[in-house]
Write a protein that holds these residues in place. Sequence first.
Motif, PDB file in Angstrom:
ATOM      1  N   THR A 154       0.625  -1.574   0.187  1.00  0.00           N
ATOM      2  CA  THR A 154      -0.181   0.528   0.241  1.00  0.00           C
ATOM      3  C   THR A 154       0.784   1.025   0.018  1.00  0.00           C
ATOM      4  N   TRP A 155       0.545   2.567  -1.071  1.00  0.00           N
ATOM      5  CA  TRP A 155       1.643   3.603  -0.785  1.00  0.00           C
ATOM      6  C   TRP A 155       0.797   4.249  -0.116  1.00  0.00           C
ATOM      7  N   ALA A 156       1.459   4.805   0.855  1.00  0.00           N
ATOM      8  CA  ALA A 156       0.600   5.013   1.927  1.00  0.00           C
ATOM      9  C   ALA A 156       0.975   6.643   1.882  1.00  0.00           C
ATOM     10  N   ILE A 157       2.472   6.958   1.323  1.00  0.00           N
ATOM     11  CA  ILE A 157       2.856   8.307   1.927  1.00  0.00           C
ATOM     12  C   ILE A 157       2.886   9.010   0.659  1.00  0.00           C
ATOM     13  N   ALA A 206      -2.783   9.877  -4.939  1.00  0.00           N
ATOM     14  CA  ALA A 206      -3.903   9.868  -3.929  1.00  0.00           C
ATOM     15  C   ALA A 206      -4.744  10.998  -4.068  1.00  0.00           C
ATOM     16  N   LYS A 207      -5.964  10.902  -3.438  1.00  0.00           N
ATOM     17  CA  LYS A 207      -6.922  11.952  -3.720  1.00  0.00           C
ATOM     18  C   LYS A 207      -7.625  12.503  -2.024  1.00  0.00           C
TER      19      LYS A 207
END
Length: 96
Positions: A87-90, A95-96
């Motif tokens: 998961t690409w969290a940062i 990302a929206k």
Amino acid sequence: MLYALICTDKPHSLQLRLDTRPEHVAFLNSLGDRLKAAGPFLDDAGTMTGSLVVIEASNRDEALAVSQEDPYARAGLFESVEIRPWTWAIKNPEAK
């Protein structure tokens, strides 16, 4: 879903990596928007020793198929390939 392909080169295989690199880069570019990030792992001397490739795939089997199509894999460069959901969290530009 995103998958991280964590690839470790076989020992003493730098020349094989260098010889196959143009085909590998072309393959990665052919993935288009499915490719999210890619680059080599380095040792302390700056020598390439593996690869990290992050791709979008429907499932692990699809990610495995992509990893097996990589010219590096076809050339026998990798000692191991680990495929992990990620998961690409940062700092994800999508990302929206």
